[in-house]
Design a protein around this motif. Sequence first.
Motif, PDB file in Angstrom:
ATOM      1  N   ALA A  30       0.658  -1.026  -0.010  1.00 46.44           N
ATOM      2  CA  ALA A  30       0.010  -0.013  -0.053  1.00 46.44           C
ATOM      3  C   ALA A  30       0.919   1.098   0.086  1.00 46.44           C
ATOM      4  CB  ALA A  30      -1.026   0.100   1.282  1.00 46.44           C
ATOM      5  N   ALA A  31       0.322   2.082  -0.905  1.00 50.96           N
ATOM      6  CA  ALA A  31       1.273   3.576  -0.884  1.00 50.96           C
ATOM      7  C   ALA A  31       0.968   4.297   0.374  1.00 50.96           C
ATOM      8  CB  ALA A  31       0.721   4.388  -2.127  1.00 50.96           C
ATOM      9  N   PRO A  32       1.780   5.069   0.744  1.00 50.20           N
ATOM     10  CA  PRO A  32       1.470   6.304   1.706  1.00 50.20           C
ATOM     11  C   PRO A  32       0.625   7.167   1.213  1.00 50.20           C
ATOM     12  CG  PRO A  32       4.070   6.141   1.143  1.00 50.20           C
ATOM     13  CD  PRO A  32       3.461   5.211   0.109  1.00 50.20           C
ATOM     14  N   LEU A  33      -0.017   7.877   2.267  1.00 46.73           N
ATOM     15  CA  LEU A  33      -1.223   8.658   1.807  1.00 46.73           C
ATOM     16  C   LEU A  33      -0.338  10.292   1.315  1.00 46.73           C
ATOM     17  CD1 LEU A  33      -4.050   9.481   1.406  1.00 46.73           C
ATOM     18  CD2 LEU A  33      -4.010  10.488   3.864  1.00 46.73           C
ATOM     19  N   PHE A  34       0.089  10.290   0.001  1.00 45.34           N
ATOM     20  CA  PHE A  34       0.727  11.339  -0.331  1.00 45.34           C
ATOM     21  C   PHE A  34      -0.098  12.378  -0.411  1.00 45.34           C
ATOM     22  CE2 PHE A  34       2.893   7.527  -2.639  1.00 45.34           C
ATOM     23  CZ  PHE A  34       4.142   7.777  -2.115  1.00 45.34           C
ATOM     24  N   LYS A  35       0.578  13.490  -0.285  1.00 49.08           N
ATOM     25  CA  LYS A  35       0.069  14.952  -0.352  1.00 49.08           C
ATOM     26  C   LYS A  35       0.828  15.778  -1.601  1.00 49.08           C
ATOM     27  CE  LYS A  35      -2.034  15.159   4.407  1.00 49.08           C
ATOM     28  NZ  LYS A  35      -3.587  15.231   3.673  1.00 49.08           N
ATOM     29  N   ALA A  36       0.390  16.889  -1.913  1.00 48.06           N
ATOM     30  CA  ALA A  36       0.837  17.621  -2.656  1.00 48.06           C
ATOM     31  C   ALA A  36       2.247  18.114  -2.177  1.00 48.06           C
ATOM     32  CB  ALA A  36      -0.132  19.122  -3.048  1.00 48.06           C
ATOM     33  N   PRO A  37       3.376  18.348  -3.065  1.00 43.56           N
ATOM     34  CA  PRO A  37       4.685  18.760  -2.728  1.00 43.56           C
ATOM     35  C   PRO A  37       4.719  20.409  -2.499  1.00 43.56           C
ATOM     36  CG  PRO A  37       4.406  18.277  -5.085  1.00 43.56           C
ATOM     37  CD  PRO A  37       3.250  18.087  -4.682  1.00 43.56           C
ATOM     38  N   HIS A 138       9.638  25.244 -11.730  1.00 44.29           N
ATOM     39  CA  HIS A 138       8.435  24.299 -11.592  1.00 44.29           C
ATOM     40  C   HIS A 138       9.006  23.152 -10.640  1.00 44.29           C
ATOM     41  CE1 HIS A 138      10.477  22.317 -14.933  1.00 44.29           C
ATOM     42  NE2 HIS A 138      10.076  21.042 -14.698  1.00 44.29           N
ATOM     43  N   ILE A 139       7.986  22.320 -10.220  1.00 45.56           N
ATOM     44  CA  ILE A 139       8.262  21.196  -9.429  1.00 45.56           C
ATOM     45  C   ILE A 139       8.120  20.107 -10.307  1.00 45.56           C
ATOM     46  CG2 ILE A 139       8.031  19.687  -7.483  1.00 45.56           C
ATOM     47  CD1 ILE A 139       6.937  22.109  -5.869  1.00 45.56           C
ATOM     48  N   HIS A 140       9.028  19.222 -10.908  1.00 38.99           N
ATOM     49  CA  HIS A 140       8.937  17.750 -11.633  1.00 38.99           C
ATOM     50  C   HIS A 140       8.691  16.902 -10.455  1.00 38.99           C
ATOM     51  CE1 HIS A 140      10.140  14.735 -14.271  1.00 38.99           C
ATOM     52  NE2 HIS A 140      10.323  14.066 -13.344  1.00 38.99           N
ATOM     53  N   TYR A 141       7.604  16.251 -10.420  1.00 43.02           N
ATOM     54  CA  TYR A 141       7.299  15.114  -9.199  1.00 43.02           C
ATOM     55  C   TYR A 141       6.976  13.813  -9.670  1.00 43.02           C
ATOM     56  CZ  TYR A 141       4.516  13.261  -5.339  1.00 43.02           C
ATOM     57  OH  TYR A 141       4.113  12.597  -4.434  1.00 43.02           O
ATOM     58  N   GLU A 142       7.438  12.924  -9.078  1.00 40.15           N
ATOM     59  CA  GLU A 142       6.990  11.483  -9.397  1.00 40.15           C
ATOM     60  C   GLU A 142       6.968  10.627  -8.299  1.00 40.15           C
ATOM     61  OE1 GLU A 142      10.169   9.550 -12.028  1.00 40.15           O
ATOM     62  OE2 GLU A 142      10.967  11.588 -12.389  1.00 40.15           O
ATOM     63  N   GLN A 143       5.996   9.589  -8.623  1.00 37.35           N
ATOM     64  CA  GLN A 143       5.818   8.620  -7.384  1.00 37.35           C
ATOM     65  C   GLN A 143       6.202   7.272  -8.235  1.00 37.35           C
ATOM     66  OE1 GLN A 143       1.690   8.805  -6.355  1.00 37.35           O
ATOM     67  NE2 GLN A 143       1.944  10.732  -5.428  1.00 37.35           N
ATOM     68  N   LEU A 144       7.220   6.554  -7.687  1.00 32.58           N
ATOM     69  CA  LEU A 144       7.622   5.160  -8.225  1.00 32.58           C
ATOM     70  C   LEU A 144       7.398   4.223  -7.237  1.00 32.58           C
ATOM     71  CD1 LEU A 144       9.534   7.636  -9.500  1.00 32.58           C
ATOM     72  CD2 LEU A 144      11.047   5.587  -9.819  1.00 32.58           C
ATOM     73  N   TYR A 145       6.970   2.865  -7.767  1.00 31.19           N
ATOM     74  CA  TYR A 145       6.986   1.688  -6.805  1.00 31.19           C
ATOM     75  C   TYR A 145       8.017   0.860  -7.322  1.00 31.19           C
ATOM     76  CZ  TYR A 145       5.056  -2.412  -4.638  1.00 31.19           C
ATOM     77  OH  TYR A 145       5.295  -3.643  -3.750  1.00 31.19           O
TER      78      TYR A 145
END
Length: 278
Positions: A30-37, A138-145
């Motif tokens: 399960a992923a963390p509860l991600f919030k905006a960066p 800008h913010i370049h943002y990624e989520q990886l699993y």
Amino acid sequence: MRARITPLGTLLALLAGLLTALVTTTPAQAAPLFKAPYPCGQKWTYGHHSAEVRQALDFIRADGGTTAGTPVLASASGTAYRYSQPSGAGNYIVVDHGSGWKTYYFHLNAYSVANGAWVAQGQQIGTTGSTGNSSGAHIHYEQLYNGVGQPIVINGASLAPYPGSYGSKYLTSDNGCSGGGGGKYWVDTFANATGYAQANTNDAQGVLNAGTNYVYCKVWGQEVRDASGNFNHWWLRTDLDTVYAGKNGNGAYVSAYYLSRWGNDEARDNNGATIPSC
């Protein structure tokens, strides 16, 4: 009767099929509860273009604030690692959240944490910039699993399908809204108070109604003074009751001048506790 011997090639094929089935049926952690960066109450627009790696999104501010120099926040807790790639990602941070999950933050103007430091959700890890191969801040943002880019999910909701440019989709942050002070602080206000985008009277966002309200934290800003000489430099971050058209009522700032129980340059809740700084 002689036993039938299965050819070695057939056995290997069966084993390969079994391993594939095990891999494909193993559920992801399960992923963390991600919030905006980016900070609480700020409204940013986002987009994805064909040259982006993995399933990244680029964010820029859309609330009248300046993108460059805005704090970049950890979208979940973890261990932060600093990197630099002048020809590509520029200064960037990877936060390892455990269980295979990581987030990436590219093109930072500066780092705000040491390499290998543990960071809390909402903690500043850098400032927004345009380092590396970037045409603007800008913010370049990624989520990886497990090293594979995933569709961006914020507060449990997917941002896919991605827009191909800025200005069609927006996201208001609730990251760090507790202000580091453990939650909400209840205060009484004696009149309806205009809320602003920052700790000044430049950009009205809406109105906080008179009565008992919660606030998150305080910042020092423009003085508000009346004809009787009452004044206050503190501004309280809160969520407004009425929001003007096209404005953002979350995380707006209201002058502590409107507090019913306290005097000049004081910012306390109804129990007398000092409201923490943002």
